[in-house]
Design a protein around this motif. Structure first.
Motif, PDB file in Angstrom:
ATOM      1  N   PRO A 125       5.680  38.503 153.673  1.00  0.00           N
ATOM      2  CA  PRO A 125       6.056  39.614 152.790  1.00  0.00           C
ATOM      3  C   PRO A 125       7.548  39.917 152.821  1.00  0.00           C
ATOM      4  N   HIS A 126       8.192  39.691 153.970  1.00  0.00           N
ATOM      5  CA  HIS A 126       9.623  39.995 154.085  1.00  0.00           C
ATOM      6  C   HIS A 126      10.427  39.163 153.078  1.00  0.00           C
ATOM      7  N   ARG A 127      10.065  37.886 152.955  1.00  0.00           N
ATOM      8  CA  ARG A 127      10.797  37.012 152.027  1.00  0.00           C
ATOM      9  C   ARG A 127      10.630  37.492 150.573  1.00  0.00           C
ATOM     10  N   MET A 152      -7.075  37.312 147.961  1.00  0.00           N
ATOM     11  CA  MET A 152      -7.074  37.671 149.384  1.00  0.00           C
ATOM     12  C   MET A 152      -7.943  36.720 150.206  1.00  0.00           C
ATOM     13  N   HIS A 153      -8.880  36.009 149.521  1.00  0.00           N
ATOM     14  CA  HIS A 153      -9.746  35.078 150.257  1.00  0.00           C
ATOM     15  C   HIS A 153      -8.989  33.819 150.696  1.00  0.00           C
ATOM     16  N   TYR A 154      -7.716  33.707 150.337  1.00  0.00           N
ATOM     17  CA  TYR A 154      -6.889  32.615 150.867  1.00  0.00           C
ATOM     18  C   TYR A 154      -6.198  33.022 152.175  1.00  0.00           C
ATOM     19  N   ILE A 155      -6.281  34.293 152.523  1.00  0.00           N
ATOM     20  CA  ILE A 155      -5.552  34.811 153.685  1.00  0.00           C
ATOM     21  C   ILE A 155      -6.531  34.998 154.844  1.00  0.00           C
ATOM     22  N   THR A 156      -6.275  34.330 155.959  1.00  0.00           N
ATOM     23  CA  THR A 156      -7.218  34.403 157.086  1.00  0.00           C
ATOM     24  C   THR A 156      -6.999  35.690 157.886  1.00  0.00           C
ATOM     25  N   ASP A 157      -7.977  36.031 158.699  1.00  0.00           N
ATOM     26  CA  ASP A 157      -7.837  37.225 159.541  1.00  0.00           C
ATOM     27  C   ASP A 157      -6.661  37.063 160.500  1.00  0.00           C
ATOM     28  N   ALA A 158      -6.418  35.805 160.944  1.00  0.00           N
ATOM     29  CA  ALA A 158      -5.307  35.568 161.873  1.00  0.00           C
ATOM     30  C   ALA A 158      -3.964  35.932 161.232  1.00  0.00           C
ATOM     31  N   GLY A 163      -2.230  44.150 157.735  1.00  0.00           N
ATOM     32  CA  GLY A 163      -0.833  44.314 158.172  1.00  0.00           C
ATOM     33  C   GLY A 163       0.151  43.859 157.097  1.00  0.00           C
ATOM     34  N   ILE A 164      -0.187  42.754 156.414  1.00  0.00           N
ATOM     35  CA  ILE A 164       0.675  42.249 155.328  1.00  0.00           C
ATOM     36  C   ILE A 164       0.789  43.310 154.232  1.00  0.00           C
ATOM     37  N   ILE A 165      -0.356  43.896 153.882  1.00  0.00           N
ATOM     38  CA  ILE A 165      -0.340  44.912 152.819  1.00  0.00           C
ATOM     39  C   ILE A 165       0.489  46.117 153.260  1.00  0.00           C
ATOM     40  N   ARG A 166       0.318  46.541 154.515  1.00  0.00           N
ATOM     41  CA  ARG A 166       1.126  47.667 155.029  1.00  0.00           C
ATOM     42  C   ARG A 166       2.608  47.343 154.926  1.00  0.00           C
ATOM     43  N   ASP A 167       2.983  46.104 155.318  1.00  0.00           N
ATOM     44  CA  ASP A 167       4.390  45.697 155.301  1.00  0.00           C
ATOM     45  C   ASP A 167       4.970  45.725 153.891  1.00  0.00           C
ATOM     46  N   ASP A 219      -6.188  51.588 153.740  1.00  0.00           N
ATOM     47  CA  ASP A 219      -5.981  52.675 154.702  1.00  0.00           C
ATOM     48  C   ASP A 219      -4.727  53.471 154.345  1.00  0.00           C
ATOM     49  N   GLY A 220      -4.858  54.787 154.361  1.00  0.00           N
ATOM     50  CA  GLY A 220      -3.705  55.667 154.122  1.00  0.00           C
ATOM     51  C   GLY A 220      -3.392  55.861 152.648  1.00  0.00           C
ATOM     52  N   LEU A 221      -4.172  55.241 151.758  1.00  0.00           N
ATOM     53  CA  LEU A 221      -3.926  55.361 150.317  1.00  0.00           C
ATOM     54  C   LEU A 221      -5.040  56.197 149.671  1.00  0.00           C
ATOM     55  N   GLU A 222      -4.727  56.800 148.535  1.00  0.00           N
ATOM     56  CA  GLU A 222      -5.699  57.654 147.836  1.00  0.00           C
ATOM     57  C   GLU A 222      -6.439  56.832 146.787  1.00  0.00           C
TER      58      GLU A 222
END
Ligand code: SAM
Length: 254
Positions: A125-127, A152-158, A163-167, A219-222
């Motif tokens: 996400p930083h890039r 999102m099904h391409y993104i593993t739990d690892a 966290g990516i979404i939060r970032d 989380d944290g969103l309405e």
């Protein structure tokens, strides 16, 4: 760039998806793969329902919430009523995909200077946030919709998807939105096998998540009505609310 120059020998998820949506930006290898999957499961209906959700979400963001900035990650080809074609004409849209061929072709399909297409990976996400094209198009002081549709099904739990979404959300102004749709673990086995047949990459297996897991992305969103629910519910209030094949939700950063 012509189709011939970018014609890959293997099916590309973005081009298979384009074919499912009725688009023209695909080659024989993509169409054959899509037809094989469609023989096993009606995946076209799911793709169309997912695209109806994207259109409905962008319309609501535009008309109800006045959003004029969009970051669409894992966007595929910007055709068949993708974000910049549905948003208000004065909107700014940044498309991001990690498939270099899709980015090259997708960039050529954009017509205005208010939209851009960059090669980027949701897992970095930083890039994406620091990319010059992001700075050109996205004013971080103005609410932005972050769209992560059907990927999102391409993104593993690892990789820590929550966290990516939060970032990403932390960089967006208050009043920004998160819009997500993703496959769930209630997909029937034959559907998973059909999709795995051509999408599966041993280095990056698809991930099927429970509704509770997807809920944590918000989380944290309405939440915006009708909430995190079957993708069809967003465009048809009479649609069955389960079992969840693809679930979709939208929420606002306070
Ligand atoms: N979002 C579009 C939609 O809903 O119509 C297209 C979804 S298409 C099924 C998934 C796209 O995600 C593909 O174009 C693929 O290249 C892209 N993708 C997969 N993994 C990605 C990642 N880690 N980062 C960015 N894009 C990714």
């Amino acid at each position: 760039m012509s189709m011939r120059e970018v014609d890959p020998p293997r099916p590309s998820p973005a081009r298979v998806y384009d074919y499912l949506l009725g688009g023209r930006h695909n080659s024989k290898v993509d169409r054959d793969a899509a037809e094989r999957v469609m023989r096993l499961w009606p995946v076209r209906e799911l793709a169309l329902a997912n695209r109806r959700f994207l259109i409905a979400a962008v319309r609501r963001l535009t008309r109800e919430f006045g959003v004029r900035q969009f970051i669409d990650i894992g966007s595929g080809l910007p055709t068949e009523q993708n974000v910049h074609q549905v948003a208000a004409p004065d909107s700014r849209v940044l498309y991001v995909d990690n498939d270099a061929l899709v980015v090259a072709e997708g960039g050529n399909l954009l017509d205005g200077r208010q939209a851009g297409y960059i090669e980027g990976d949701l897992r970095d996400p930083h890039r994406i946030i620091t990319h010059p094209e992001t700075s050109r198009l996205i004013d971080p002081t103005v609410p932005t919709a972050l769209m992560i549709i059907g990927m999102m099904h391409y993104i593993t739990d690892a990789d820590d998807p929550a966290g990516i979404i939060r970032d990403l959300m932390v960089h967006l102004a208050p009043g920004s939105f998160l819009v997500v749709s993703t496959a769930t673990d209630t997909l029937p086995d034959e559907m998973r096998q059909a999709i795995d047949m051509y999408y599966r990459n041993p280095a990056a297996p698809l991930v099927w998540r429970s509704r509770e897991t997807v809920e944590r992305f918000f989380d944290g969103l309405e939440p915006v009505s009708p909430g995190l629910t079957a993708v069809e519910k967003w465009t048809d209030s009479e649609a069955a609310a389960g079992p969840w094949l693809v679930i979709a939700g939208m929420a606002r950063k306070p």
